[in-house]
Design an enzyme around this catalytic site. Structure first.
Site, PDB file in Angstrom:
ATOM      1  N   GLU A 119      35.452  19.391  48.636  1.00  0.00           N
ATOM      2  CA  GLU A 119      35.770  18.113  49.679  1.00  0.00           C
ATOM      3  C   GLU A 119      35.446  18.487  51.048  1.00  0.00           C
ATOM      4  O   GLU A 119      36.013  17.813  51.896  1.00  0.00           O
ATOM      5  CB  GLU A 119      36.869  17.313  49.370  1.00  0.00           C
ATOM      6  CG  GLU A 119      36.813  16.817  47.961  1.00  0.00           C
ATOM      7  CD  GLU A 119      35.778  16.132  47.172  1.00  0.00           C
ATOM      8  OE1 GLU A 119      34.748  15.950  48.168  1.00  0.00           O
ATOM      9  OE2 GLU A 119      35.707  15.690  46.011  1.00  0.00           O
ATOM     10  N   HIS A 149      44.004  14.464  50.821  1.00  0.00           N
ATOM     11  CA  HIS A 149      43.375  13.885  49.759  1.00  0.00           C
ATOM     12  C   HIS A 149      44.246  13.890  48.412  1.00  0.00           C
ATOM     13  O   HIS A 149      44.527  15.107  47.951  1.00  0.00           O
ATOM     14  CB  HIS A 149      41.954  14.610  49.496  1.00  0.00           C
ATOM     15  CG  HIS A 149      41.209  14.031  48.009  1.00  0.00           C
ATOM     16  ND1 HIS A 149      41.032  12.664  47.774  1.00  0.00           N
ATOM     17  CD2 HIS A 149      40.846  14.555  46.981  1.00  0.00           C
ATOM     18  CE1 HIS A 149      40.595  12.489  46.601  1.00  0.00           C
ATOM     19  NE2 HIS A 149      40.486  13.653  45.996  1.00  0.00           N
ATOM     20  N   HIS A 151      45.204  12.248  44.385  1.00  0.00           N
ATOM     21  CA  HIS A 151      44.956  11.541  43.091  1.00  0.00           C
ATOM     22  C   HIS A 151      46.128  10.816  42.972  1.00  0.00           C
ATOM     23  O   HIS A 151      46.879  10.809  41.895  1.00  0.00           O
ATOM     24  CB  HIS A 151      44.525  12.455  41.847  1.00  0.00           C
ATOM     25  CG  HIS A 151      43.135  13.095  42.269  1.00  0.00           C
ATOM     26  ND1 HIS A 151      42.726  13.836  41.248  1.00  0.00           N
ATOM     27  CD2 HIS A 151      42.473  13.075  43.034  1.00  0.00           C
ATOM     28  CE1 HIS A 151      41.364  14.225  41.656  1.00  0.00           C
ATOM     29  NE2 HIS A 151      41.327  13.896  43.103  1.00  0.00           N
ATOM     30  N   GLU A 179      57.143  -4.340  55.539  1.00  0.00           N
ATOM     31  CA  GLU A 179      56.802  -3.445  56.553  1.00  0.00           C
ATOM     32  C   GLU A 179      55.568  -2.549  56.260  1.00  0.00           C
ATOM     33  O   GLU A 179      55.102  -1.976  57.268  1.00  0.00           O
ATOM     34  CB  GLU A 179      57.958  -2.253  56.859  1.00  0.00           C
ATOM     35  CG  GLU A 179      59.251  -3.147  57.373  1.00  0.00           C
ATOM     36  CD  GLU A 179      60.456  -2.234  57.656  1.00  0.00           C
ATOM     37  OE1 GLU A 179      60.460  -1.103  57.401  1.00  0.00           O
ATOM     38  OE2 GLU A 179      61.152  -2.706  58.567  1.00  0.00           O
ATOM     39  N   HIS A 220      39.273   7.348  41.906  1.00  0.00           N
ATOM     40  CA  HIS A 220      39.557   8.622  42.209  1.00  0.00           C
ATOM     41  C   HIS A 220      40.848   8.968  42.750  1.00  0.00           C
ATOM     42  O   HIS A 220      41.522   9.876  42.357  1.00  0.00           O
ATOM     43  CB  HIS A 220      38.139   9.109  43.172  1.00  0.00           C
ATOM     44  CG  HIS A 220      38.222  10.588  43.188  1.00  0.00           C
ATOM     45  ND1 HIS A 220      37.147  11.270  43.170  1.00  0.00           N
ATOM     46  CD2 HIS A 220      39.112  11.469  43.692  1.00  0.00           C
ATOM     47  CE1 HIS A 220      37.341  12.583  43.522  1.00  0.00           C
ATOM     48  NE2 HIS A 220      38.598  12.738  43.634  1.00  0.00           N
TER      49      HIS A 220
HETATM   50  O1  2HA Z   1      39.730  19.515  44.973  1.00  0.00           O
HETATM   51  O2  2HA Z   1      40.291  16.400  44.236  1.00  0.00           O
HETATM   52  O3  2HA Z   1      37.964  15.570  44.606  1.00  0.00           O
HETATM   53  C1  2HA Z   1      39.870  18.465  43.540  1.00  0.00           C
HETATM   54  C2  2HA Z   1      39.504  17.023  44.108  1.00  0.00           C
HETATM   55  C3  2HA Z   1      38.039  16.885  44.342  1.00  0.00           C
HETATM   56 ZN    ZN Z   2      40.025  14.497  44.101  1.00  0.00          ZN
END
Ligand code: 2HA
Ligand code: ZN
Length: 284
Positions: A119, A149, A151, A179, A220
């Site tokens: 990414e 990022h 999950h 809040e 995702h």
């Molecule tokens: O790096 O989460 O979206 C692994 C991920 C790709």
């Molecule tokens: Zn990811």
């Protein structure tokens, strides 16, 4: 000072360990990047020069981002497991230098297993988008340095039941907890489902991140940005927590909208009291 001892590397490790413990980073899930200050960059370049290292060959990013020309970015690697960040930061992270044209990078330190996250295009474009957005809106110029990022499971679950619409999402999260509106008054950006890992999703995410500090990747996970690790991690945490509260409320109501969320009038009152402007058009 060794690079692995520098404050920003230790902060990256701590974020990875905390987020791993929360269950947000199965296997090699998630990625993280940090745009170094000029002072930190100088320390890194000095440390590298003192070891007589040259840096790798340049690799084209497929993007031209003059905003990032010459920047040093610490970024997690492709396939790297956040669980291992503390154990071996040089495997999980690396510091790359962006070329003077802003179109390629070379590895200066770390990433001993290979290359930046799949990414990486989203990280680069997200840094550039936040720089542009803050340059316009903020007298001190751009403060955003962290792109993260994760999950997050409740945010992912919520994307299975809400439409990919920033206003719908933002209202559900604001109403879940008093809040929340103070933490993300601009709301939460949402991107409809796309194939991850390339320039298309990166460009679409950057459009969202020019307008919001966060972006949900439906089915995702999420991206959160911030001036500091506390900022970006805290934003992700707040989105995930409010998503969980909203989901639990709906489940407890047999799937229906919970009847006693924080009302629009109450949200206006909190904002007024705190001198915060909620995103225009997101309150009824
Ligand atoms: O790096 O989460 O979206 C692994 C991920 C790709
Ligand atoms: Zn990811």
């Amino acid at each position: 000072m060794q690079i692995r001892q520098m404050d920003f590397v230790r902060e990256m490790v701590r974020l990875c360990e905390d987020a791993w413990t929360l269950g947000w980073h199965e296997r090699n899930a998630g990625n993280l990047s940090y745009r170094l200050t000029w002072e930190e960059s100088r320390c890194v370049l000095d440390a590298i020069a003192s070891h007589g290292c040259e840096g790798d060959d340049w690799t084209d990013t497929g993007l031209v981002l003059p905003q990032l020309a010459g920047s040093l970015i610490c970024v997690s690697g492709a396939g790297a497991c956040f669980r291992n960040a503390g154990h071996c930061p040089e495997l999980v992270f690396g510091i790359v230098q962006i070329s003077s044209e802003g179109s390629s990078y070379r590895i200066l330190w770390g990433l001993e297993d290979g290359r930046p996250t799949s990414e990486f295009p989203t990280h680069l474009l997200a840094h550039a988008a936040r720089m542009d957005a803050e340059r316009e809106s903020c007298a001190e110029g751009c403060q955003s340095r962290v792109v993260y990022h994760a999950h997050c499971p409740d945010a992912i679950t919520l994307s299975n039941i809400l439409p990919p619409d920033s206003r719908v999402w933002t209202r559900a999260l604001w109403q879940a907890m008093t809040e929340a509106v103070l933490f993300f008054p601009e709301g939460v950006g949402v991107l409809p489902w796309m194939v991850p890992g390339g320039c298309d999703i990166a460009r679409a995410s950057a459009r969202v991140l020019g307008d919001f500090r966060s972006c949900i990747w439906t089915q995702h996970g999420l991206f959160a940005t911030g001036c500091s690790f506390d900022d970006a991690f805290g934003l992700a945490h707040m989105i995930e927590k409010t998503a969980g509260i909203y989901l639990a409320g709906r489940a407890a109501c047999g799937g229906a909208e919970p009847p006693y969320g924080v009302s629009d009038a109450q949200l206006r009152l909190i904002c007024e009291e705190s001198g915060v402007l909620p995103r225009e058009g997101f309150l009824d």
